[in-house]
Design a protein around this motif. Structure first.
Motif, PDB file in Angstrom:
ATOM      1  N   THR A 515       0.830  -1.210   0.000  1.00  0.00           N
ATOM      2  CA  THR A 515       0.000   0.000   0.000  1.00  0.00           C
ATOM      3  C   THR A 515       0.861   1.256   0.000  1.00  0.00           C
ATOM      4  N   MET A 516       1.946   1.250   0.807  1.00  0.00           N
ATOM      5  CA  MET A 516       2.834   2.418   0.861  1.00  0.00           C
ATOM      6  C   MET A 516       3.485   2.697  -0.487  1.00  0.00           C
ATOM      7  N   ILE A 517       4.027   1.654  -1.094  1.00  0.00           N
ATOM      8  CA  ILE A 517       4.715   1.842  -2.375  1.00  0.00           C
ATOM      9  C   ILE A 517       3.726   2.245  -3.467  1.00  0.00           C
ATOM     10  N   ALA A 518       2.570   1.574  -3.492  1.00  0.00           N
ATOM     11  CA  ALA A 518       1.570   1.902  -4.516  1.00  0.00           C
ATOM     12  C   ALA A 518       1.111   3.351  -4.372  1.00  0.00           C
ATOM     13  N   THR A 519       0.917   3.811  -3.146  1.00  0.00           N
ATOM     14  CA  THR A 519       0.500   5.207  -2.931  1.00  0.00           C
ATOM     15  C   THR A 519       1.592   6.174  -3.367  1.00  0.00           C
ATOM     16  N   TRP A 520       2.835   5.834  -3.067  1.00  0.00           N
ATOM     17  CA  TRP A 520       3.959   6.672  -3.496  1.00  0.00           C
ATOM     18  C   TRP A 520       4.003   6.766  -5.017  1.00  0.00           C
ATOM     19  N   LEU A 521       3.752   5.639  -5.672  1.00  0.00           N
ATOM     20  CA  LEU A 521       3.761   5.635  -7.138  1.00  0.00           C
ATOM     21  C   LEU A 521       2.634   6.481  -7.708  1.00  0.00           C
ATOM     22  N   VAL A 522       1.485   6.489  -7.044  1.00  0.00           N
ATOM     23  CA  VAL A 522       0.381   7.337  -7.496  1.00  0.00           C
ATOM     24  C   VAL A 522       0.811   8.799  -7.483  1.00  0.00           C
ATOM     25  N   ASP A 557      -1.927   6.682 -19.955  1.00  0.00           N
ATOM     26  CA  ASP A 557      -2.332   5.302 -20.214  1.00  0.00           C
ATOM     27  C   ASP A 557      -1.598   4.343 -19.282  1.00  0.00           C
ATOM     28  N   GLU A 558      -0.323   4.611 -19.072  1.00  0.00           N
ATOM     29  CA  GLU A 558       0.453   3.759 -18.159  1.00  0.00           C
ATOM     30  C   GLU A 558      -0.094   3.852 -16.737  1.00  0.00           C
ATOM     31  N   PHE A 559      -0.456   5.067 -16.323  1.00  0.00           N
ATOM     32  CA  PHE A 559      -0.994   5.253 -14.977  1.00  0.00           C
ATOM     33  C   PHE A 559      -2.328   4.523 -14.807  1.00  0.00           C
ATOM     34  N   LYS A 560      -3.153   4.570 -15.815  1.00  0.00           N
ATOM     35  CA  LYS A 560      -4.431   3.848 -15.739  1.00  0.00           C
ATOM     36  C   LYS A 560      -4.208   2.348 -15.675  1.00  0.00           C
ATOM     37  N   GLY A 561      -3.222   1.873 -16.404  1.00  0.00           N
ATOM     38  CA  GLY A 561      -2.884   0.462 -16.301  1.00  0.00           C
ATOM     39  C   GLY A 561      -2.359   0.101 -14.920  1.00  0.00           C
ATOM     40  N   PHE A 562      -1.583   1.014 -14.328  1.00  0.00           N
ATOM     41  CA  PHE A 562      -1.087   0.792 -12.967  1.00  0.00           C
ATOM     42  C   PHE A 562      -2.248   0.728 -11.979  1.00  0.00           C
ATOM     43  N   LEU A 563      -3.193   1.645 -12.105  1.00  0.00           N
ATOM     44  CA  LEU A 563      -4.354   1.638 -11.211  1.00  0.00           C
ATOM     45  C   LEU A 563      -5.151   0.348 -11.346  1.00  0.00           C
ATOM     46  N   GLU A 564      -5.287  -0.139 -12.569  1.00  0.00           N
ATOM     47  CA  GLU A 564      -6.039  -1.377 -12.787  1.00  0.00           C
ATOM     48  C   GLU A 564      -5.332  -2.576 -12.147  1.00  0.00           C
ATOM     49  N   ASP A 569      -4.408  -2.795  -3.787  1.00  0.00           N
ATOM     50  CA  ASP A 569      -3.381  -2.425  -2.815  1.00  0.00           C
ATOM     51  C   ASP A 569      -3.472  -0.959  -2.412  1.00  0.00           C
ATOM     52  N   LEU A 570      -4.320  -0.199  -3.042  1.00  0.00           N
ATOM     53  CA  LEU A 570      -4.425   1.234  -2.744  1.00  0.00           C
ATOM     54  C   LEU A 570      -5.541   1.492  -1.736  1.00  0.00           C
ATOM     55  N   ASP A 571      -5.307   2.459  -0.854  1.00  0.00           N
ATOM     56  CA  ASP A 571      -6.345   2.894   0.075  1.00  0.00           C
ATOM     57  C   ASP A 571      -7.295   3.835  -0.673  1.00  0.00           C
ATOM     58  N   LYS A 572      -8.561   3.521  -0.602  1.00  0.00           N
ATOM     59  CA  LYS A 572      -9.563   4.233  -1.397  1.00  0.00           C
ATOM     60  C   LYS A 572      -9.590   5.730  -1.071  1.00  0.00           C
ATOM     61  N   LEU A 589     -12.120   9.362 -12.192  1.00  0.00           N
ATOM     62  CA  LEU A 589     -13.233   8.543 -12.680  1.00  0.00           C
ATOM     63  C   LEU A 589     -12.749   7.145 -13.063  1.00  0.00           C
ATOM     64  N   CYS A 590     -11.574   7.070 -13.657  1.00  0.00           N
ATOM     65  CA  CYS A 590     -11.009   5.765 -14.032  1.00  0.00           C
ATOM     66  C   CYS A 590     -10.796   4.908 -12.798  1.00  0.00           C
ATOM     67  N   TYR A 591     -10.218   5.500 -11.749  1.00  0.00           N
ATOM     68  CA  TYR A 591      -9.973   4.738 -10.520  1.00  0.00           C
ATOM     69  C   TYR A 591     -11.290   4.307  -9.876  1.00  0.00           C
ATOM     70  N   ALA A 592     -12.258   5.215  -9.841  1.00  0.00           N
ATOM     71  CA  ALA A 592     -13.558   4.870  -9.262  1.00  0.00           C
ATOM     72  C   ALA A 592     -14.211   3.719 -10.021  1.00  0.00           C
ATOM     73  N   SER A 593     -14.082   3.731 -11.339  1.00  0.00           N
ATOM     74  CA  SER A 593     -14.644   2.640 -12.144  1.00  0.00           C
ATOM     75  C   SER A 593     -13.913   1.325 -11.881  1.00  0.00           C
ATOM     76  N   LEU A 594     -12.613   1.401 -11.729  1.00  0.00           N
ATOM     77  CA  LEU A 594     -11.821   0.183 -11.520  1.00  0.00           C
ATOM     78  C   LEU A 594     -12.152  -0.490 -10.197  1.00  0.00           C
ATOM     79  N   ILE A 595     -12.382   0.298  -9.153  1.00  0.00           N
ATOM     80  CA  ILE A 595     -12.675  -0.294  -7.845  1.00  0.00           C
ATOM     81  C   ILE A 595     -14.169  -0.549  -7.671  1.00  0.00           C
ATOM     82  N   GLY A 596     -14.952  -0.297  -8.703  1.00  0.00           N
ATOM     83  CA  GLY A 596     -16.381  -0.575  -8.633  1.00  0.00           C
ATOM     84  C   GLY A 596     -17.185   0.491  -7.914  1.00  0.00           C
TER      85      GLY A 596
END
Length: 1010
Positions: A515-522, A557-564, A569-572, A589-596
């Motif tokens: 979660t820490m690393i994924a958030t840092w990458l965001v 596009d790369e960031f959206k792929g990362f989010l998917e 692992d990301l905190d909402k 909106l992309c992230y919201a769609s990915l997490i449902g």
């Protein structure tokens, strides 16, 4: 200590120092590549401890020779020795105690010169100083002379490893190098026939035109082209290459296979020359798979040629070479190492023999054996051979199948044992900075980590940060140390790559770290995207703007792929805040769609006023609660599109959508929208989905009834579609239609309620005669009510409308009305001319009915008379029964008991007839038959025992009544059991599927057995 051992020791010391100064390596929980091994003492093993075991060791073989040893060869664990006494000793090393002693047949004194053993250990060639040659097969106890080989002193043999199978006994086509520079092609096939020679074929195919021995021969097949071959021949000073297509031959042919190949080099041979004073040489090859499969040894990878100047070695590369080309690549000359004399001077000594392993050259000298590493040309093994006084070293032989090395003298055999040859290879490649190759030879995770760490630091020092990040991620260097390195140099791209690779390698249970690393990458992605966007904005009008936009698009596009990939692992909440703080709506909106979290997406589009986009997202949802949540606002702002979306969702409960439908106001709809959207949806629910909820039907009825239009066609169509048992509430519907003055609908509802009089009265009240007529005909099963309703209509027409002509027309529409029924409604003073024709027509109809009744009475009288005549004739009908007539079932006399006789002359006892017929009667018929028999028995008992004459209720006529009753019962019984003959009637036809012999007649069936 060798140079390799010194290098290993220094490397271990450096690593221990590194580990001591970086204790955080052990605390990087969740970021380590592999788990360190904790020992009981608490020491963490690095896996880089020095292995003190020797790679090479010399072992003396315990064997007592009966005579001095001349030559020896080992192949496929079969050891063959040639003695000075011209005896051959053959030993299977799997059964070393069993020694075969085979004598060489000789007509004159000969001296064995060399022996040649094929890789399979089946074929042995023996050559002598006198030019006599012998052949020994694996199962033979005696060698045979090769007469066609006479005069050839064999120096080398090129065995054909690419033709034939394990079941072949022939050597196939082989090449033989002689002492005088000639190459022969031959084939030897062992045979037990006395007069048949083993040598099928022997022919000279090439000559070097020089009187020098051919000390080495090798046949190699090109991997991509099976017909193309490489033949390598060696002399003390020259190395020849022959490339060309061989001529395949069938098993029974004796034609040459390599003659055409050598013919291309008859004038211009291709060779490499290394002049020297050495009168002998050896040619050795190494194949990667030569020790794994006897019948698939692979193509040679490396070669080594023992010459006067040194060891000429290199690799073999097989490609598209043709005649005159060379396959040798990266050739080098390794000078022989110097040997210290007694006077402390170093002298280069020529080796007697050599061998080639994957990573070493083995050199045999007169008194010692050395091993040289191919990677750094350093001597890694130097050992003295323990010789007895006067003992002389002969040479060295190699078992290429089992990878064993043997040194022999005239009276001893030594095995050079090679173990863990590639143990330290990774360090040598690491020293050369050949990192990928070093990784291939790592034996444990610690060695692999050492290579990866060194490689990462190497690229980092060269400022190749992206490459460095990839290898740092695979190493166990502390996470915080690597991250700080890239942060200090502001290498955000390298840091991003490192974090991505590290995130991908974390374990599933390392949730916090992920979660820490994924958030840092965001944060890194968003910052980079905004930076590119700012650069594009500041570069407006320049040529770089397109490049910035393309780079930004790729990164998005790369960031959206990362989010998917890492959405789990990301905190909402944190991710929402990060993306929102950077103002990235599309990514949010992309992230919201990915997490449902589609509710957030829909809410966003509603806030933006983009209801079409909101409905597009809503239409893809599976949860019906989402539809209910946004139904009110969407129905109010985009009713038509909302209804379309609802109609595509069969799982919706219309009852839950009623608040939104109630809120809908059709008067606010655009001018081009004529259809009420609430009615449209409810119509679909009722008609297509067959909804039966009374609340839905009542609501739809309300919408129909409260419309501003006076047209009742839609409401009437809905009411008609409900049928006789509607789902809406009739009382509510009647009250609603009355309040909204829907007269036709009220009439229809009265009719559905069975209140036809009220329906007709309401229709007449509004002078709707056609509607009244329709409802008057509805009670089809109640003619009295129909007549009453029609009279009401006629009375209304006569009294209210005063339309006598119209009233008379109703006589044609209703067959229940007569003219006399409506005459009372006419006024007292009325001209008969208006209905004179109708009165005449009625009188004529009455006259016709009277005539028809008379005709029917006459026909009935005639029928009765005909029936009486038939009865009299039946009474006179009889059949003649002789005294010898027998029952067709039991074959007993017919007249002894009551019987039946049929017109077909078949006669049966009544009892036999009843017993047979019961097999074909149904259960109901059987019960009826039993009941008749009981009643007849009871009636007969009453006739035989009449009532007591003294009884007060007795009547003298009672006995006369009993007899006809018995006759009636008997007639019923006869109709049931004797309606037809059982032998020629329908009953017999129905028995066609039954077998001739029943299951209870097994005794009869057995009597027919033979």
């Amino acid at each position: 200590m060798s140079l390799i051992d010194d290098f290993i020791e220094n490397s271990n010391d450096a690593l221990q120092s590194y580990t001591a100064n970086n204790n955080s390596f052990l605390d990087a929980e969740g970021f380590e590549q592999t788990d360190p091994v904790m020992l009981e003492t608490g020491f963490v093993s690095t896996g880089l401890a020095k292995d003190d075991s020797e790679i090479f060791s010399l072992d003396l073989v315990q064997f007592q020779f009966p005579a001095p040893l001349v030559a020896m060869s080992v192949s496929n664990e079969i050891l063959v020795m040639a003695l000075e006494t011209n005896h051959i000793l053959r030993i299977d090393l799997q059964q070393a105690h069993d020694v075969e002693d085979i004598e060489i047949p000789r007509k004159s004194e000969v001296k064995i010169y060399k022996i040649f053993f094929d890789p399979t250990g089946r074929h042995l060639l023996i050559t002598t100083e006198q030019g006599e040659n012998f052949y020994l097969f694996e199962k033979w106890k005696k060698a045979k002379v090769l007469s066609k080989f006479k005069g050839i002193i064999i120096e080398s043999v090129g065995w054909n490893r690419f033709n034939g199978s394990s079941s072949d006994t022939s050597t196939k086509k082989i090449l033989i190098g002689s002492r005088n520079g000639m190459i022969f092609e031959a084939e030897i096939e062992p045979t037990d026939e006395f007069f048949k020679k083993e040598e099928k074929f022997c022919k000279q195919v090439y000559s070097l035109n020089r009187n020098v021995p051919i000390t080495g021969l090798r046949i190699e097949q090109f991997p991509a082209t099976t017909r193309k071959y490489l033949i390598v021949a060696a002399t003390p000073t020259r190395l020849y290459q022959f490339i060309g297509n061989a001529t395949p031959s069938k098993d029974d042919e004796v034609a040459s296979m390599f003659e055409n190949l050598f013919a291309s080099y008859a004038i211009n041979p291709v060779f490499q020359e290394l002049p020297g004073d050495l009168t002998y040489s050896e040619l050795q090859f190494y194949s990667q798979y030569q020790y794994q499969d006897l019948h698939y040894q692979g193509t040679a990878k490396n070669f080594a040629w023992l010459t006067g100047p040194g060891i000429y070695h290199g690799s073999l590369v097989f490609g598209s070479q043709d005649t005159g080309d060379s396959v040798i690549d990266s050739a080098k000359l390794l000078p022989y190492p110097s040997t210290a004399n007694n006077d402390s001077t170093a002298v280069a000594e020529f080796p007697l023999s050599s061998a080639l392993t994957e990573f070493h050259f083995i050199l045999l000298y007169k008194e010692r054996v050395k091993a040289i590493c191919q990677l750094n040309d350093q001597v890694v093994f130097d050992d003295v051979i323990p010789l007895k006084p006067g003992e002389e070293v002969r040479t060295m032989t190699v078992d290429h199948v089992k990878n064993t090395f043997w040194i022999y003298t005239d009276s001893s055999i030594f095995e050079l044992i090679v173990s863990k040859e590639d143990r330290d290879v990774w360090l040598l490649y690491l020293e050369k900075q050949q990192f990928d190759t070093a990784l291939q030879f790592c034996k444990n995770p610690a060695q692999r980590d050492k290579v990866l760490t060194t490689q990462a630091e190497h690229y980092f020092s060269q400022k190749r940060y992206l490459l460095s990040a990839s290898y740092y991620a695979e190493s166990t260097v502390p996470f915080e140390e690597v991250a700080l390195k890239f942060v200090e140099r502001d290498e955000r791209d390298a840091l991003k790559k490192y974090l991505l690779n590290k995130l991908d390698k974390l374990r599933r249970q390392d949730k916090t770290q992920k979660t820490m690393i994924a958030t840092w990458l965001v944060e890194i992605y968003l910052s980079k995207i905004n930076t590119l966007e700012d650069l594009a904005a500041s570069s407006a009008g320049s040529d770089d703007i397109d490049n910035f936009k393309v780079e930004q698009k790729d990164l998005e596009d790369e960031f959206k792929g990362f989010l998917e990939q890492y959405k789990a692992d990301l905190d909402k909440k944190t991710t929402y805040n990060l993306i929102s703080s950077h103002g990235r709506t599309d990514e949010l909106l992309c992230y919201a769609s990915l997490i449902g979290d589609y509710e957030k997406v829909i809410s966003h589009w509603i806030q933006e006023g983009n209801y079409k986009q909101a409905l597009d997202v809503l239409s893809k949802q599976a949860s019906v609660d989402t539809f209910y949540k946004f139904a009110l606002v969407l129905m109010e702002n985009a009713p038509s599109d909302t209804v379309v979306v609802w109609m595509r969702q069969p799982n919706l409960n219309p009852r839950n959508l009623m608040p939104a439908l109630l809120k809908y106001d059709h008067s606010k709809a655009p001018e081009n929208t004529t259809q009420n959207q609430a009615i449209r949806y409810l119509q679909y629910v009722v008609q297509q989905q067959k909804n039966t909820d009374p609340a839905i039907h009542n609501f739809l009825l309300t919408l129909y009834a409260t419309q501003s239009t006076n047209d009742e066609s839609a409401l009437l169509q809905f009411l008609a579609s409900e049928g006789r048992e509607p789902y809406y509430n009739l009382d509510y519907a009647l009250r609603l239609c009355s309040q909204n003055r829907r007269t036709q609908s009220c009439v229809h509802i009265y009719s559905n309620m069975g209140l036809y009089e009220e329906a007709v009265d309401l229709a007449l009240k509004h002078d709707d005669l056609e509607l009244a007529r329709i409802n008057a005909d509805k009670p089809e099963d109640d003619d009295a009510l129909r007549k009453k309703l029609w009279l009401k209509i006629a009375r209304h027409v006569v009294e209210k409308k005063q339309e006598i002509k119209t009233a008379m027309d109703y006589l044609q529409h209703c067959d229940l009305l007569k003219i006399e029924d409506i005459l009372p409604f006419f006024p007292d003073f009325v001209l008969i001319d208006d209905f004179k024709d109708e009165i005449c027509a009625a009188l004529e109809e009455y006259n016709l009915n009277i005539e028809e009744l008379k005709s029917e009475m006459d026909e009935a009288t005639k029928s009765a008379e005909s029936i009486r005549l038939d009865i009299r004739e039946l009474r006179c009908r009889f059949a003649v029964v002789t005294t010898g007539e027998r029952c067709s079932i039991c074959d007993l006399s017919l007249l002894t008991r009551p019987f039946y006789i049929f017109p077909c002359q078949h006669a049966f006892h009544a009892e036999c007839m009843i017993n047979r017929v019961t097999n074909y009667l149904s259960m109901g018929q059987l019960l009826h038959l039993s009941d008749l028999q009981q009643k007849i028995s009871k009636e007969l008992n009453n006739v035989n025992h009449p009532p007591d004459p003294a009884a007060a209720t007795y009547n003298e006529d009672d006995v006369a009544v009993f007899v006809p009753k018995i006759d009636q019962l008997k007639d019923e019984l006869d109709d049931l059991v004797a309606s037809e003959c059982i032998l020629c009637g329908d009953m017999m036809i129905k028995t066609i599927e039954q077998p001739f012999i029943n299951d209870d007649e097994n005794d009869l069936l057995k009597s027919w057995e033979i």
